[in-house]
Write a protein that holds these residues in place. Structure first.
Motif, PDB file in Angstrom:
ATOM      1  N   THR A 256      52.121  52.966  -5.430  1.00 17.25           N
ATOM      2  CA  THR A 256      51.366  53.108  -6.498  1.00 17.25           C
ATOM      3  C   THR A 256      51.949  53.634  -7.733  1.00 17.25           C
ATOM      4  O   THR A 256      52.085  53.438  -8.548  1.00 17.25           O
ATOM      5  CB  THR A 256      49.979  53.114  -6.160  1.00 17.25           C
ATOM      6  N   ILE A 257      52.440  54.993  -7.002  1.00 16.46           N
ATOM      7  CA  ILE A 257      52.952  55.880  -8.080  1.00 16.46           C
ATOM      8  C   ILE A 257      54.445  55.326  -8.523  1.00 16.46           C
ATOM      9  O   ILE A 257      54.858  55.637  -9.609  1.00 16.46           O
ATOM     10  CB  ILE A 257      53.243  57.438  -7.235  1.00 16.46           C
ATOM     11  N   LYS A 258      55.175  55.012  -7.535  1.00 17.48           N
ATOM     12  CA  LYS A 258      56.281  54.346  -7.907  1.00 17.48           C
ATOM     13  C   LYS A 258      56.111  53.058  -9.255  1.00 17.48           C
ATOM     14  O   LYS A 258      56.766  53.176 -10.173  1.00 17.48           O
ATOM     15  CB  LYS A 258      57.126  53.530  -6.901  1.00 17.48           C
ATOM     16  N   ASP A 259      55.090  52.375  -9.071  1.00 18.25           N
ATOM     17  CA  ASP A 259      54.846  51.374 -10.165  1.00 18.25           C
ATOM     18  C   ASP A 259      54.353  52.036 -11.505  1.00 18.25           C
ATOM     19  O   ASP A 259      54.997  51.402 -12.454  1.00 18.25           O
ATOM     20  CB  ASP A 259      53.692  50.385  -9.702  1.00 18.25           C
ATOM     21  N   ILE A 260      53.816  53.044 -11.237  1.00 24.55           N
ATOM     22  CA  ILE A 260      53.099  53.856 -12.631  1.00 24.55           C
ATOM     23  C   ILE A 260      54.451  54.347 -12.964  1.00 24.55           C
ATOM     24  O   ILE A 260      54.687  54.347 -14.358  1.00 24.55           O
ATOM     25  CB  ILE A 260      52.269  54.888 -12.222  1.00 24.55           C
ATOM     26  N   ILE A 261      55.326  54.962 -12.374  1.00 25.81           N
ATOM     27  CA  ILE A 261      56.601  55.561 -13.029  1.00 25.81           C
ATOM     28  C   ILE A 261      57.459  54.698 -13.586  1.00 25.81           C
ATOM     29  O   ILE A 261      58.086  54.963 -14.609  1.00 25.81           O
ATOM     30  CB  ILE A 261      57.341  56.252 -11.834  1.00 25.81           C
ATOM     31  N   LYS A 262      57.604  53.508 -13.000  1.00 28.25           N
ATOM     32  CA  LYS A 262      58.498  52.478 -13.531  1.00 28.25           C
ATOM     33  C   LYS A 262      57.775  51.824 -14.861  1.00 28.25           C
ATOM     34  O   LYS A 262      58.538  51.709 -15.775  1.00 28.25           O
ATOM     35  CB  LYS A 262      58.524  51.268 -12.699  1.00 28.25           C
ATOM     36  N   LYS A 263      56.423  51.890 -15.231  1.00 29.76           N
ATOM     37  CA  LYS A 263      55.783  51.468 -16.100  1.00 29.76           C
ATOM     38  C   LYS A 263      55.867  52.492 -17.414  1.00 29.76           C
ATOM     39  O   LYS A 263      56.363  51.975 -18.291  1.00 29.76           O
ATOM     40  CB  LYS A 263      54.505  51.256 -15.963  1.00 29.76           C
ATOM     41  N   TYR A 264      55.690  53.749 -17.041  1.00 34.11           N
ATOM     42  CA  TYR A 264      55.556  54.670 -18.181  1.00 34.11           C
ATOM     43  C   TYR A 264      56.794  55.597 -18.067  1.00 34.11           C
ATOM     44  O   TYR A 264      57.118  55.969 -19.308  1.00 34.11           O
ATOM     45  CB  TYR A 264      54.384  55.581 -17.996  1.00 34.11           C
ATOM     46  N   SER A 265      57.492  56.115 -17.131  1.00 32.62           N
ATOM     47  CA  SER A 265      58.522  56.856 -16.860  1.00 32.62           C
ATOM     48  C   SER A 265      59.657  57.043 -16.364  1.00 32.62           C
ATOM     49  O   SER A 265      60.122  57.885 -16.086  1.00 32.62           O
ATOM     50  CB  SER A 265      57.706  58.281 -16.160  1.00 32.62           C
ATOM     51  N   SER A 266      60.067  55.909 -16.492  1.00 34.59           N
ATOM     52  CA  SER A 266      61.500  55.620 -15.930  1.00 34.59           C
ATOM     53  C   SER A 266      62.630  56.135 -16.860  1.00 34.59           C
ATOM     54  O   SER A 266      63.684  56.423 -16.391  1.00 34.59           O
ATOM     55  CB  SER A 266      61.544  54.037 -16.237  1.00 34.59           C
TER      56      SER A 266
END
Length: 688
Positions: A256-266
């Protein structure tokens, strides 16, 4: 502790309803001595702070509990904290973006001070963001190796809502004549408190990198109190431990955290590791020099930002500093647009970033609607955002809307100068031409219409079938005595070339654009002109022609007297349908044509609203004019039939007029003109 922002301004930013505004009333007295603070939440304010007495005063004003380690947020601060934690953000997952942005800022501050020669503790200086998830204890830990905080900075940055350590840091540098570090992300000083949306307790372990600093633990449940205690085993930097609520335990899952990072903070400047595995591997290529980005990098980035599997057809990578700072990478997909792409209400494929952090995915209002087929990224350091960093303020929309669009139009008009093959260019306009034409119809200003008009391409009478020309190319070939750009709407090239409206211009060797789609004519009517040249339909040019017929040189044609008598007779026979009849010298192979004042508008009216108009009123609205060729055998024979066979002459006259109406595209249902056809044929075949 005293709050250091004006309550009125903050209430406005929070979009507080009238029922909640009284909660900030007590802050109004503080607004006069508040100063504007606009970025991030925690970070280094440097020991050379010029306002030590203010910091001491705030510490003295803080409300302490029973022991010296526990402090209470003041009443107004508690209420604002509750609003920030529960009402400010539209999605809970945004708290990860905010905490990562804070961590990145702390690292950037440490880097900047190290470059400036400030003495710092360099132990454990890996300059990374480490994220650890623990499903069993329902915790999420975000740790950075940044600048860290002293106790005073903890009080300033975490004990005061909307007080931004990053903003204070930048302001100090600017006051001292130093450059603004462009990698600092935060803006409003409320992002840290978004953690309370999902956590019932937040612990912050921090130690400043200044030599001889002490480690501290800041802890709060977000309900009114926080504690600050010394901690001996804290590493330089900051570690935030979020004890998640049961309902939000999904944020303790690493995927879940990786998906959020990919979406917002890559694309934040520092590496991010989730349970030891790096989660941001894609470079923000829009910040690179366009000349240094390879096609393979563009292809990889396009697939990432566009969630696509094809390749980009065309790439636009550019930077601009006026009217605002913009960094853009935009792609035209290789595939044809789908049904949902054609829907004007569909969302675009361009994401908005601010200093490498996602603000809006598939954002609207960045580009005009007609460019919704593009995929890519627009990044700006200058755009004003609302408090939650999820919406643009209106002042930014205008500039973002115009700046990229004009650059795209220039890009499109220069496609031929970039080594593109004619086949590739033609295929692009076949696939995406409908969007360009929509842009002309929707553009509010003529200058914008003409900029988009540079992208239009039509077949021409001067080029082979299948080869299209642009309006600038057409103008470049115009004769000196030609003033206007001419076009002809027809379903196909064959019908266009055989049209009676094209005859005269073809004889004079005047180039005419052929428009095959029904909406092309509406597009050119909206465009009206290109530069100083008017865009005129060939039908209108024919109707406006004032040249008289030379009856003296007619061989086998009607003389002036016979022609006048025939025209008067036709007016009588076609009364109620044909408004005027005139002879024209512009026809050679056709007996007659029908013209109206604004043929394009009339055709559009027939296609869209004719069924709502009674039969008797239709011709009154159109006011068609019949123009006859007095030298054509059919017209000559018709004049003879007036005397020898009046009924056959009448049927023939009506059929000629009906044929002209159909040829002009002014009949919504061609079956209505066939009612007298059988009687006409019967009389015509009577003697055979």
């Amino acid at each position: 502790m005293a709050l250091r922002v004006g309550s009125a301004a903050l209430a406005k930013r929070l979009f507080l309803s009238p029922s909640l505004r009284h909660a900030t009333g007590a802050l109004s007295a503080l607004s006069a001595r508040s100063r504007r603070c606009d970025i991030n939440n925690y970070g280094y304010s440097r020991p050379l702070h010029r306002n030590f007495h203010l910091t001491t005063q705030r510490l003295q004003e803080a409300v302490k509990a029973d022991d010296d380690k526990t402090y209470e947020f003041q009443a107004e601060t508690r209420m604002l904290l509750d609003i920030v934690a529960k009402s400010l953000y539209s999605e809970k997952e945004v708290f990860v973006r905010e905490l990562i942005s804070n961590a990145s800022d702390a690292i950037e501050k440490a880097r900047y001070l190290a470059i400036q020669g400030t003495e710092l503790d360099s132990s454990e200086a890996t300059m990374k963001i480490h994220i650890t998830t623990d499903k069993y204890s329902k915790t999420l830990t975000i740790q950075d190796s940044g600048i860290g905080m002293t106790k005073e900075e903890l009080m300033d940055n975490l004990g005061t809502i909307a007080r931004s350590g990053s903003k204070a840091f930048i302001q100090q540098l600017q006051d001292g004549g130093s450059a603004d570090p462009q990698s600092i992300i935060g803006q409003f000083g409320v992002g840290f408190y978004s953690a309370f949306m999902v956590a019932d307790k937040v612990e912050v372990y921090t130690k400043s990198r200044l030599p001889g600093s002490t480690g501290y633990c800041w802890s709060s449940d977000g309900c009114g109190k926080y504690t600050i205690e010394e901690s001996s085993d804290v590493e330089p930097g900051t570690k935030i431990v979020c004890h998640l609520k049961v309902a939000d335990r999904e944020f303790a899952d690493d995927q879940t955290i990786k998906d959020i990072i990919k979406k917002y903070s890559s694309f934040v400047g520092s590496p991010i590791e989730v349970n030891g595995e790096q989660a941001n591997n894609i470079q923000p290529i829009w910040l690179m020099d366009p000349k240094e980005v390879s096609p393979a990098q563009h292809e990889e980035f396009y697939r990432y930002v566009g969630s696509s599997y094809d390749k980009p057809r065309f790439t636009l990578h550019y930077c601009t500093d006026a009217p605002i700072n913009l960094r853009c990478v935009l792609y035209v997909p290789e595939g044809k647009p789908g049904l949902f792409d054609l829907n004007r209400e569909g969302v675009g494929g361009v994401s908005l970033y601010c200093r490498r952090v996602l603000i809006m995915n598939k954002a609207e209002n960045i580009l005009p609607k007609w460019l919704r087929f593009l995929k890519g990224v627009v990044d700006s350091e200058d755009i004003p955002l609302n408090l939650s960093r999820e919406l643009l303020q209106d002042s930014a929309l205008i500039h973002l809307n115009l700046a990229p669009s004009f650059r795209i139009e220039s890009f499109g008009s220069s496609l031929t100068n970039r080594g593109r093959t004619q086949r590739a260019i033609t295929k692009f306009f076949v696939d995406y031409g409908i969007f360009i034409k929509e842009g002309i119809l929707s553009a509010p200003e003529q200058v914008e219409k003409e900029e988009i008009g540079k992208l239009l391409r039509y077949e021409s009478s001067a080029t082979p079938a299948g080869e299209a020309v642009t309006l600038p190319e057409y103008i470049g070939r115009m004769a000196e005595n030609q003033k206007d750009i001419y076009y002809l709407a027809a379903p196909s090239r064959e019908l266009a070339e055989s049209s009676p409206y094209f005859e005269a211009l073809k004889k004079r060797n005047v180039e005419v654009l052929f428009c095959y789609e029904s909406y092309d004519e509406v597009v050119l009517m909206q465009l009206q002109q290109f530069g100083t040249r008017k865009i005129v339909s060939v039908e209108k040019e024919l109707r406006q022609d004032k040249e008289d017929v030379n009856f003296d040189n007619a061989e086998g044609g009607l003389g002036r007297t016979d022609a006048n008598e025939l025209m008067n007779w036709l007016k009588t026979v076609l009364a109620g349908r044909c408004w005027t009849v005139k002879a024209t010298p512009r026809l050679e192979t056709h007996p007659c044509v029908v013209t109206v004042e604004e043929m394009g508008a009339a055709r559009h009216f027939v296609k869209t609203q004719f069924t709502q108009v009674p039969e008797e009123a239709r011709y009154s609205l159109l006011q068609p004019q019949l123009e006859i060729n007095p030298n054509h055998p059919v017209i000559v024979k018709l004049n003879t039939l007036r005397e020898t066979n009046p009924r056959l002459a009448e049927l023939t006259a009506k059929q000629l007029f009906n044929n002209g109406m159909v040829l002009a595209g002014l009949v919504d249902d061609p079956r209505t003109v066939l009612s007298s056809m059988n009687e006409l044929l019967e009389l015509a075949l009577e003697k055979h």
